[in-house]
Every structure is written in structure tokens, then in C-alpha cells.
Design a protein around this motif. Structure first.
Motif, PDB file in Angstrom:
ATOM      1  N   ARG A 117       0.865  -1.161   0.039  1.00 57.19           N
ATOM      2  CA  ARG A 117      -0.079   0.223  -0.010  1.00 57.19           C
ATOM      3  C   ARG A 117       0.761   1.336  -0.103  1.00 57.19           C
ATOM      4  N   ALA A 118       1.841   1.401   1.068  1.00 53.22           N
ATOM      5  CA  ALA A 118       2.846   2.377   0.752  1.00 53.22           C
ATOM      6  C   ALA A 118       3.506   2.782  -0.441  1.00 53.22           C
ATOM      7  N   GLU A 119       3.887   1.918  -1.259  1.00 56.90           N
ATOM      8  CA  GLU A 119       4.580   1.882  -2.274  1.00 56.90           C
ATOM      9  C   GLU A 119       3.629   2.472  -3.554  1.00 56.90           C
ATOM     10  N   PHE A 120       2.459   1.898  -3.536  1.00 55.95           N
ATOM     11  CA  PHE A 120       1.466   2.431  -4.467  1.00 55.95           C
ATOM     12  C   PHE A 120       0.911   4.059  -4.489  1.00 55.95           C
ATOM     13  N   VAL A 121       0.537   4.065  -3.088  1.00 55.80           N
ATOM     14  CA  VAL A 121      -0.019   5.525  -2.643  1.00 55.80           C
ATOM     15  C   VAL A 121       0.978   6.466  -2.718  1.00 55.80           C
ATOM     16  N   ALA A 122       2.224   6.020  -2.446  1.00 54.62           N
ATOM     17  CA  ALA A 122       3.545   7.118  -2.567  1.00 54.62           C
ATOM     18  C   ALA A 122       3.705   7.522  -3.884  1.00 54.62           C
ATOM     19  N   SER A 123       3.674   6.504  -4.613  1.00 56.78           N
ATOM     20  CA  SER A 123       3.856   6.939  -6.393  1.00 56.78           C
ATOM     21  C   SER A 123       2.718   7.716  -6.818  1.00 56.78           C
ATOM     22  N   VAL A 147      -3.472   5.865  26.783  1.00 57.22           N
ATOM     23  CA  VAL A 147      -3.695   5.811  25.435  1.00 57.22           C
ATOM     24  C   VAL A 147      -3.534   7.035  24.447  1.00 57.22           C
ATOM     25  N   SER A 148      -4.063   8.128  25.092  1.00 60.83           N
ATOM     26  CA  SER A 148      -3.776   9.442  24.546  1.00 60.83           C
ATOM     27  C   SER A 148      -2.252   9.753  24.181  1.00 60.83           C
ATOM     28  N   ARG A 149      -1.677   9.547  25.307  1.00 58.42           N
ATOM     29  CA  ARG A 149      -0.292   9.865  25.208  1.00 58.42           C
ATOM     30  C   ARG A 149       0.622   9.058  24.271  1.00 58.42           C
ATOM     31  N   ILE A 150       0.379   7.596  24.203  1.00 59.88           N
ATOM     32  CA  ILE A 150       1.012   6.704  23.298  1.00 59.88           C
ATOM     33  C   ILE A 150       0.736   7.321  21.933  1.00 59.88           C
ATOM     34  N   PHE A 151      -0.517   7.476  21.606  1.00 55.97           N
ATOM     35  CA  PHE A 151      -1.111   7.694  20.206  1.00 55.97           C
ATOM     36  C   PHE A 151      -0.285   9.202  19.844  1.00 55.97           C
ATOM     37  N   ALA A 152      -0.240  10.045  20.932  1.00 53.08           N
ATOM     38  CA  ALA A 152       0.211  11.232  20.289  1.00 53.08           C
ATOM     39  C   ALA A 152       1.861  11.267  20.135  1.00 53.08           C
ATOM     40  N   ASP A 153       2.486  10.152  20.778  1.00 51.25           N
ATOM     41  CA  ASP A 153       3.863   9.958  20.358  1.00 51.25           C
ATOM     42  C   ASP A 153       4.155   9.243  19.287  1.00 51.25           C
ATOM     43  N   LEU A 154       3.168   8.708  18.390  1.00 52.98           N
ATOM     44  CA  LEU A 154       3.498   7.899  17.363  1.00 52.98           C
ATOM     45  C   LEU A 154       3.663   9.007  16.055  1.00 52.98           C
ATOM     46  N   THR A 155       4.747   9.787  16.082  1.00 50.26           N
ATOM     47  CA  THR A 155       5.006  10.867  15.055  1.00 50.26           C
ATOM     48  C   THR A 155       5.887  10.245  14.105  1.00 50.26           C
ATOM     49  N   GLU A 156       6.823   9.482  14.402  1.00 51.46           N
ATOM     50  CA  GLU A 156       8.012   9.038  13.668  1.00 51.46           C
ATOM     51  C   GLU A 156       7.356   8.418  12.228  1.00 51.46           C
ATOM     52  N   SER A 157       6.656   7.429  12.406  1.00 51.20           N
ATOM     53  CA  SER A 157       6.143   6.760  11.241  1.00 51.20           C
ATOM     54  C   SER A 157       5.184   7.596  10.403  1.00 51.20           C
ATOM     55  N   HIS A 158       4.406   8.607  11.204  1.00 52.71           N
ATOM     56  CA  HIS A 158       3.534   9.478  10.288  1.00 52.71           C
ATOM     57  C   HIS A 158       4.380  10.234   9.565  1.00 52.71           C
ATOM     58  N   THR A 159       5.582  10.940  10.192  1.00 50.82           N
ATOM     59  CA  THR A 159       6.539  11.758   9.299  1.00 50.82           C
ATOM     60  C   THR A 159       7.091  10.883   8.390  1.00 50.82           C
ATOM     61  N   ALA A 160       7.481   9.907   8.515  1.00 52.62           N
ATOM     62  CA  ALA A 160       7.758   8.899   7.153  1.00 52.62           C
ATOM     63  C   ALA A 160       6.828   8.859   6.257  1.00 52.62           C
ATOM     64  N   ARG A 161       5.901   8.452   6.540  1.00 54.36           N
ATOM     65  CA  ARG A 161       4.630   8.642   5.532  1.00 54.36           C
ATOM     66  C   ARG A 161       4.456   9.757   4.625  1.00 54.36           C
ATOM     67  N   LEU A 162       4.447  11.090   5.383  1.00 55.00           N
ATOM     68  CA  LEU A 162       4.301  12.111   4.564  1.00 55.00           C
ATOM     69  C   LEU A 162       5.376  12.457   3.768  1.00 55.00           C
ATOM     70  N   GLU A 163       6.660  12.354   4.230  1.00 55.04           N
ATOM     71  CA  GLU A 163       7.861  12.365   3.500  1.00 55.04           C
ATOM     72  C   GLU A 163       7.626  11.253   1.976  1.00 55.04           C
ATOM     73  N   ALA A 164       7.320  10.265   2.336  1.00 52.53           N
ATOM     74  CA  ALA A 164       7.165   9.256   1.309  1.00 52.53           C
ATOM     75  C   ALA A 164       6.299   9.746  -0.034  1.00 52.53           C
ATOM     76  N   MET A 165       5.322  10.346   0.367  1.00 49.69           N
ATOM     77  CA  MET A 165       4.328  10.964  -0.415  1.00 49.69           C
ATOM     78  C   MET A 165       4.767  12.408  -0.874  1.00 49.69           C
ATOM     79  N   GLY A 166       5.930  12.961  -0.485  1.00 52.30           N
ATOM     80  CA  GLY A 166       6.301  14.453  -0.817  1.00 52.30           C
ATOM     81  C   GLY A 166       5.395  15.513  -0.208  1.00 52.30           C
ATOM     82  N   LEU A 167       4.713  15.184   0.894  1.00 62.03           N
ATOM     83  CA  LEU A 167       4.171  16.046   1.466  1.00 62.03           C
ATOM     84  C   LEU A 167       4.787  16.531   2.991  1.00 62.03           C
ATOM     85  N   SER A 168       4.513  17.804   3.370  1.00 64.96           N
ATOM     86  CA  SER A 168       5.109  18.382   4.452  1.00 64.96           C
ATOM     87  C   SER A 168       4.249  18.048   5.878  1.00 64.96           C
ATOM     88  N   THR A 169       5.139  17.857   6.839  1.00 60.99           N
ATOM     89  CA  THR A 169       4.510  17.830   8.103  1.00 60.99           C
ATOM     90  C   THR A 169       3.618  19.130   8.719  1.00 60.99           C
TER      91      THR A 169
END
Length: 244
Positions: free
Chosen positions: A136-142, A222-244
Motif C-alpha cells: 500500500r505504501a509504495e502504491f500510494v506514495a507513487s 492511550v492518548s499519550r502513546i498515540f500522540a507520540d506516534l509521530t515518527e512513522s507518520h512523518t515518514a509516510r508524509l515524506e514518502a508522498m512528498g508532503l510536509s508535516t
């Protein structure tokens, strides 16, 4: 329900039921997106992703049955919050639907993977396998990068959409956890397990912690851990050519 899951395992059953419903909905949404895809190649790619999601759903469904749990009963409590999440984040274009499938579902998957890390080994392995998103990552990013190359103005709008999806995903997780405290308690137990025994109550009649306070602490986790999940989110944005 199997005796092995009578108490502590209720959170595991909730996790499997939640993921089974999420994967079933993902199958239908990706199949619908395939119909709207602009090219035959993209239609085929999305059809393949939809088929993979259905296979994931079947694995989770079958595991629940193995545990002597009626799969539909385990899934039912999550239909309202997940359907509400999808209603709040209805894409307005094919590209928005792709970003949602990658970013919105992805960060939610990261969070549920965190919960799975506190479960038994078989559950961990099953959840990890059904949350794999490489194809999914490869298809969406491209697709997104190609669209931005043709129309750079899309980058800003899709970046805003991605940020909204993260906020809505947090609300979704809080809604689910508030409805199913056993699920939130899995994370809470993980945090509490590292506490020193010196911090526990003595057996003087106060050893039973107040239930409402414990549940509030679990929801805060729950809220604290979810809020900390930024690394993978940033990587997904970068893969698509989007900014944070």
C-alpha cells in the motif's frame, strides 16, 4: 469464550475484534476506490490491496473462532466508533482516499500494534502480519508524488488533509478505549508493570484501586502513546512528498 481468555484475555479479544472489523471495512473501501481509479493499472493495484485486506480479515475472524469467540460478536462493539470515524473523514477526491488509506489507517495501525506488543506471542505475530502496509505504501506514495508533480498546488491541500486525519484518528482511539476499558487496560497494564512494588498498596483494605481512577489513567496512557506516534507518520508524509 475460552477459559484461557476469561479475564485478562478480554482485551485481546477486543483487539482482534476491532482489527477484524477495521480490515473488513478497509476491504470494502479499497474495492470502492478501485472503481474510481483513473487507470486500469491503478484499478488493478487497488483491487489487489482490497483482496489482501479481505485475507487479513479472514485470518482475524478465524483466530477469534479458534478462541471459541463468535467473531461477529467480537466485532460488533467497534462498528459505531469506526463507522463514525469514516463518516467524519469522508474523502472528497480519489487522492484524498489514497492518503486516508495510507496515513489515517496507518497511524491507527501503529497504535493498535503498540497494544498487540503487550499481548501473547501468537497475537503479536498475527497483528503484525495483518498490519503490514508495504504494498500500500509504495502504491500510494507513487500515485501522490505523480499527482503533485503535475499539480504542485495539491501538496498543501493534501498535507492539511493528512494532519486532519491524524487528529481524527486520535479521537477514534479515545472513543474506542472509552467504550472498551479492557482494551485500554492492556496499555495501562504495560505501563503499570514497570512500577516498583514499593508503589503498590499494602494489604490494609486499600489494595483495590479505585476503578474510575484506573480507567482514567488507562485512557490517559492511550492518548499519550498515540500522540507520540509521530515518527512513522512523518515518514509516510515524506514518502508522498508532503510536509508535516
Amino acid at each position: 469464550m475460552s477459559g484461557d481468555f476469561a479475564e485478562a484475555g478480554r482485551g485481546v479479544i477486543d483487539l482482534l475484534g476491532l482489527l477484524a472489523y477495521a480490515r473488513l471495512v478497509a476491504f470494502f473501501r479499497l474495492a470502492g476506490d478501485a472503481e474510481l481509479a483513473p487507470t486500469l493499472a491503478s484499478k488493478g493495484a487497488l483491487a489487489d490491496l482490497a483482496a489482501a485486506e479481505h485475507a487479513n480479515y479472514r485470518r482475524l475472524h478465524d483466530r477469534l473462532a479458534e478462541l471459541d469467540v463468535q467473531p461477529e460478536s467480537a466485532m460488533e462493539p467497534f462498528s459505531v466508533p469506526l463507522d463514525a470515524w469514516h463518516a467524519r473523514t469522508e474523502p472528497q477526491s480519489w487522492l484524498e482516499s489514497l492518503v486516508k488509506a495510507y496515513v489515517g489507517d496507518g497511524i491507527a495501525g501503529d497504535f493498535y500494534g503498540k497494544i498487540a506488543d503487550l499481548c501473547d506471542e501468537q497475537t503479536q505475530e498475527l497483528v503484525r502480519d495483518t498490519l503490514v502496509e508495504s504494498g500500500r505504501a509504495e502504491f500510494v506514495a507513487s500515485q501522490v508524488r505523480s499527482a503533485i508533480a503535475e499539480d504542485p498546488a495539491l501538496a498543501g491541500r493534501l498535507s492539511l488533509w493528512a494532519r486532519r486525519l491524524v487528529g481524527e484518528a486520535l479521537s477514534q482511539a479515545q472513543s474506542v478505549a472509552s467504550r472498551r476499558p479492557e482494551l485500554a487496560a492492556l496499555l495501562g497494564s504495560g505501563v503499570r508493570s514497570v512500577a516498583s512494588e514499593a508503589d503498590t498498596h499494602a494489604a490494609d483494605g486499600t489494595e483495590d484501586a479505585d476503578v474510575s481512577e484506573a480507567q482514567a489513567a488507562d485512557l490517559a496512557t492511550v492518548s499519550r502513546i498515540f500522540a507520540d506516534l509521530t515518527e512513522s507518520h512523518t515518514a509516510r508524509l515524506e514518502a508522498m512528498g508532503l510536509s508535516t
